[in-house]
Enzyme design. Structure first.
Site, PDB file in Angstrom:
ATOM      1  N   LEU A  31       0.815  -1.217   0.000  1.00 25.82           N
ATOM      2  CA  LEU A  31       0.000   0.000   0.000  1.00 25.82           C
ATOM      3  C   LEU A  31       0.844   1.260   0.000  1.00 25.82           C
ATOM      4  O   LEU A  31       0.408   2.304  -0.476  1.00 25.82           O
ATOM      5  CB  LEU A  31      -0.917   0.009   1.228  1.00 25.82           C
ATOM      6  N   GLY A  32       2.028   1.190   0.566  1.00 24.84           N
ATOM      7  CA  GLY A  32       2.874   2.373   0.642  1.00 24.84           C
ATOM      8  C   GLY A  32       4.053   2.124   1.548  1.00 24.84           C
ATOM      9  O   GLY A  32       4.266   1.014   2.056  1.00 24.84           O
ATOM     10  N   GLY A  89       7.142   5.572   7.806  1.00 27.24           N
ATOM     11  CA  GLY A  89       8.376   6.066   8.394  1.00 27.24           C
ATOM     12  C   GLY A  89       9.308   4.966   8.830  1.00 27.24           C
ATOM     13  O   GLY A  89      10.517   5.153   8.868  1.00 27.24           O
ATOM     14  N   PHE A  90       8.780   3.789   9.204  1.00 27.34           N
ATOM     15  CA  PHE A  90       9.685   2.746   9.654  1.00 27.34           C
ATOM     16  C   PHE A  90       9.572   1.467   8.832  1.00 27.34           C
ATOM     17  O   PHE A  90      10.113   0.433   9.185  1.00 27.34           O
ATOM     18  CB  PHE A  90       9.497   2.441  11.153  1.00 27.34           C
ATOM     19  N   GLY A  91       8.884   1.514   7.699  1.00 28.10           N
ATOM     20  CA  GLY A  91       8.824   0.338   6.855  1.00 28.10           C
ATOM     21  C   GLY A  91       7.587   0.326   5.979  1.00 28.10           C
ATOM     22  O   GLY A  91       6.741   1.224   6.053  1.00 28.10           O
ATOM     23  N   PRO A  92       7.439  -0.699   5.124  1.00 27.73           N
ATOM     24  CA  PRO A  92       6.321  -0.780   4.185  1.00 27.73           C
ATOM     25  C   PRO A  92       5.019  -1.198   4.864  1.00 27.73           C
ATOM     26  O   PRO A  92       5.026  -1.778   5.951  1.00 27.73           O
ATOM     27  CB  PRO A  92       6.796  -1.846   3.196  1.00 27.73           C
ATOM     28  N   VAL A  93       3.920  -0.902   4.192  1.00 27.21           N
ATOM     29  CA  VAL A  93       2.585  -1.279   4.656  1.00 27.21           C
ATOM     30  C   VAL A  93       1.926  -2.127   3.567  1.00 27.21           C
ATOM     31  O   VAL A  93       1.950  -1.753   2.388  1.00 27.21           O
ATOM     32  CB  VAL A  93       1.723  -0.037   4.957  1.00 27.21           C
ATOM     33  N   LYS A 110       1.678  -3.223   8.939  1.00 25.98           N
ATOM     34  CA  LYS A 110       2.837  -2.336   8.927  1.00 25.98           C
ATOM     35  C   LYS A 110       4.042  -3.152   9.374  1.00 25.98           C
ATOM     36  O   LYS A 110       4.114  -3.638  10.505  1.00 25.98           O
ATOM     37  CB  LYS A 110       2.600  -1.151   9.859  1.00 25.98           C
ATOM     38  N   ASP A 112       2.929  14.341  14.330  1.00 23.63           N
ATOM     39  CA  ASP A 112       3.099  14.118  12.889  1.00 23.63           C
ATOM     40  C   ASP A 112       1.745  14.070  12.179  1.00 23.63           C
ATOM     41  O   ASP A 112       1.513  13.219  11.316  1.00 23.63           O
ATOM     42  CB  ASP A 112       3.877  12.829  12.639  1.00 23.63           C
TER      43      ASP A 112
END
Length: 817
Positions: free
Chosen positions: A507-508, A511-515, A529, A626
């Site tokens: 999906l994208g 900040g700390f890894g892919p989803v 995540k 954020d």
């Protein structure tokens, strides 16, 4: 209708204008008229009766409001359904019959009339110091013998001393109905009223659907109210042959309080006037949390906000549809593990700390004790539970529930005991054989059953010790599994759900890894995540997000379903949001056409409520740090849910701010004091919200924007505001269909949020109030413009100098994922 002479009215009006010198609190037979432009003022100067135009409307209404108070001050409206479209309104007290009527259009049309309990010949209409407009006979020795009073016909506001409920003698239903919108006081679809069950309780409605139920009065409080809520008020409940109502008073006379029905998801809001700040402050609101939604967990299910999933079945019950519960759909509720027939051996399980079930089908006897109540329930096969009606002292009174138990909620340290009828065999399993019906033969417990029970106990102790020792290590860091307070997913299940983390399922990149998108075996869609193994910062984010979001439950926060910690893999499993994130819509030329203004406004309000929960209503005060469009996800109904708590910080007690040497966040959303000095607070979140508000309205990214000499959206919005051309900011996709007054109000709020000085920015409770209530807004001061590129460069350079003590700065550019 009274006979009335327009000529006589004009003559008396002229006489009235000539003799009117100073404000008064009454109309009498000598001065029986109140025309538009004049008012009555209570003797203490707190309340005023007169004509007004709400919000941006030009229509005229007769109403009562707090005098000399900024904010949502209108407390009563006479002609809320029949506005007057000019200034011809006049309130007339008939000197012969005492009738009270509101006329318009040359005094020939009656737009509102009071319903008198009896005729009076020497009428006095008086605005009292408590905000009550009363009509009485001036010759009556009892000054409280009113022929009519505004307190009997509330609109959207409950003042101290007002009654919410029924006058059964005169068939008057005192209920609250929210304004349709800040410009229109006519009733919206939200209401709060007393339900005349055998065991009365007040209920909030959305149209014809129950939305929130307070629970019945238990002699001390309503059964849904946690201890410590609204300590500044004293509550009273009266139920007799003549009246059934709730009422509140304010012991501290220095406090000014009002309770308002609001046309939003927060149905009831209590405001407290702050004399030092000279403004209304949001004190508390209902519903309080996710579990307050009516019948969320279905029959025999209860809601516990502290755990995930929040819906549980009562002991001795199981989900009626296991698949639905696994998928997060709980409305079907629960059913008994073992069917119970009339004549079976039964007993009662004592359940503690509960909000009592819906009282539609109850039987009540206030003179019975608890044992008599139990025997009464045993004698009725349809009785499913019983409880005391009064928990004060040792308890008294009896309430029986006939049929299913609905809308149960666990309220730690404040709920009450409920005794639920159970088959005796189920009570034995629970170790409660002593609670079975002693009128039946005792249940025999075999030695084998005792041995088996001991074996299970040893097994559970062993599993507990094993779990306590289970840890996940990452270098010198460790996460203890029992501290996660979350379901743990097996890695093989996640692999299967995501098709081994196929690129097609991605999906994208966060900040700390892919989803990744996944689908569980029960068909439920999930978002996974996955912590990047090379991300040292990601491990800290992972732990932070697990610890924080596991404790959060709110309709406008993304829901964490569980996590996977196995070997080197560390993953968070979320509910899947089918409509992606907000930035996917508002920054795309095609997709933005799908978000009309009503949807954007709902998203704006939802994000504000989510932040308010984080800042004020959650168990921990949380500062997100954020907030941006890509961190606002949209569910199937386009409801917003704030996500990504990896950078969030908690504040203890009454703390509302903190400081860090490591500044992390997204360029374009950070408040100046945070970007430069590392000072974060609820006001820095408010700054980010203001930026997001401008993006939603304009459809333009905060940084990737250039218009003439304006370097960002704030500068552009501020220049237009100063020039009086704020409408130019509106996205072309919504320009033709939006409500201009609402958009301009939102622009005003956004500029208040992005002011340079944090102390000048509103709190999120004030933002929610400004969005949902009739309230005048202050003018914004100079905004805190974004940090310029060269300033950021200097900041990064200084952070690399080992001898420097300046903050470390980590910036994320808000580019599309």
């Amino acid at each position: 209708m009274d006979s009335f002479s327009p000529a006589l009215l004009v003559f008396n009006l002229l006489l009235y204008l000539l003799t009117y010198v100073a404000a008064t609190d009454s109309l009498t037979a000598q001065d029986p008229y109140l025309r538009d432009g004049f008012s009555l003022v209570s003797s203490n100067g707190n309340f005023e009766l007169g004509f007004f135009s709400p919000g941006l409307s030009r229509d005229r209404y007769l109403g009562i409001w707090f005098k000399n108070r900024r904010g949502p001050t209108s407390v009563w409206v006479a002609n809320r359904n029949t506005p007057i479209n000019d200034s011809s309104g006049v309130l007339v007290m008939n000197i012969t019959t005492g009738n009270l009527s509101l006329y318009s259009h040359d005094s020939t049309t009656i737009v509102w009339t009071a319903r008198l309990l009896r005729k009076i010949s020497n009428g006095v209409l008086q605005l009292l110091d408590i905000g009550n407009l009363v009509l009485r006979d001036g010759k009556d020795e009892n000054p409280l013998n009113y022929s009519w009073q505004s307190f009997d016909y509330p609109t959207d506001t409950l003042l101290p001393g007002m009654k919410l409920g029924w006058d059964l003698r005169n068939n008057i239903n005192r209920r609250l109905d929210a304004w349709k919108n800040p410009n229109d006081p006519s009733p919206g679809n939200l209401s709060w009223r007393m339900e005349l069950h055998e065991y009365p309780e007040s209920v909030m409605w959305k149209g014809s659907q129950e939305y929130f139920r307070h629970g019945p009065w238990n002699g001390v409080r309503v059964s849904s109210r946690p201890l410590g809520i609204a300590p500044i008020l004293n509550f009273n409940f009266v139920s007799n042959e003549d009246e059934v109502y709730y009422q509140y008073s304010v012991p501290n006379k220095s406090h000014t309080v009002m309770v308002v029905m609001n046309q939003s998801n927060y149905l009831r809001i209590m405001y407290l006037w702050s004399p030092t700040e000279r403004q209304w402050r949001l004190y508390t609101s209902l519903p309080r949390d996710f579990c307050d939604n009516y019948a969320l967990c279905g029959p025999y299910g209860y809601c516990d906000i502290r755990v995930t999933p929040s819906c549980k079945c009562l002991e001795g019950f199981k989900p009626r549809s296991a698949d639905s519960w696994t998928a997060g759909e709980f409305a079907d509720g629960c059913e008994r593990n073992k069917l119970m027939n009339c004549g079976d051996e039964v007993g009662f399980a004592q359940l503690n700390q509960l909000k009592l079930p819906d009282t539609k089908r109850t039987w009540v006897n206030k003179s019975m004790n608890l044992e008599e109540c139990k025997q009464k329930c045993l004698s009725n096969c349809s009785c499913m539970a019983y409880a005391n009606t009064n928990i004060s002292g040792s308890g008294s009174g009896c309430a029986l529930w006939i049929g299913d138990l609905i809308d149960l909620k666990l309220i730690p340290d404040a709920g009450q005991d409920l005794y639920v009828k159970m088959p005796a065999s189920e009570l034995v399993k629970r170790g409660e054989a002593q609670k079975t019906d002693r009128l039946k033969p005792k249940v025999k417990i075999s030695l084998a059953a005792i041995v088996a029970s001991l074996g299970l106990a040893v097994l559970f102790i062993g599993l507990y010790i094993f779990k306590k020792r289970s840890t996940v290590k990452d270098g010198h860091e460790k996460i203890e599994a029992q501290d996660l307070e979350l379901p743990l997913f097996d890695l093989s299940l996640i692999n299967s759900a995501t098709n081994n983390f196929s690129i097609d399922n991605k999906l994208g990149e966060g900040g700390f890894g892919p989803v990744y998108k996944g689908k569980l075996t029960n068909g439920q869609d999930i978002a996974v995540k996955r912590l990047s193994r090379s991300s040292g910062q990601g491990m800290n984010e992972f732990k932070n997000e697990v610890i924080l979001i596991a404790k959060l439950q709110h309709r406008n926060l993304v829901k964490l379903l569980g996590c996977c910690i196995q070997g080197e893999e560390k993953m968070l499993v979320y509910e899947y949001m089918p409509n992606k994130s907000l930035d996917f819509f508002i920054f795309d030329r095609t997709q933005r056409q799908l978000l009309d203004w009503s949807q954007r406004y709902r998203i704006i309000c939802g994000i504000a409520r989510g932040l308010l929960y984080l800042h004020q209503d959650s168990r921990l005060r949380i500062i997100h740090r954020d907030l941006k469009a890509s961190n606002v996800l949209l569910d199937m109904d386009m409801n917003p849910k704030i996500s990504d708590f990896g950078l969030a910080k908690t504040c203890g007690g009454d703390q509302t701010e903190g400081q860090t040497i490591k500044v992390v966040g997204t360029y374009g959303y950070m408040a100046p004091e945070y970007a430069f000095d590392g000072r974060f607070s609820v006001k820095s979140d408010a700054f980010s919200y203001g930026i997001l508000l401008l993006e939603i309205i304009s459809g333009k990214r905060s940084r990737s924007f250039c218009h003439l000499n304006d370097q960002n959206v704030i500068a552009y919005a501020w220049r237009l505001w100063k020039e009086g051309n704020s409408e130019e900011l509106i996205d072309d996709a919504i320009r033709e269909t939006c409500i201009i007054s609402e958009v301009l109000r939102c622009i005003n709020i956004s500029l208040l949020c992005v002011q340079q000085n944090p102390d000048d920015r509103p709190t999120m409770s004030s933002v929610v109030m400004m969005l949902g209530c009739e309230i005048s807004l202050s003018q914004p001061k100079q905004p805190g413009f974004f940090i310029e590129n060269e300033a950021i460069s200097r900041k990064i350079s200084s952070s690399k100098d080992k001898s420097s003590s300046t903050n470390e700065l980590t910036i994320t550019l808000p580019d599309p994922r």
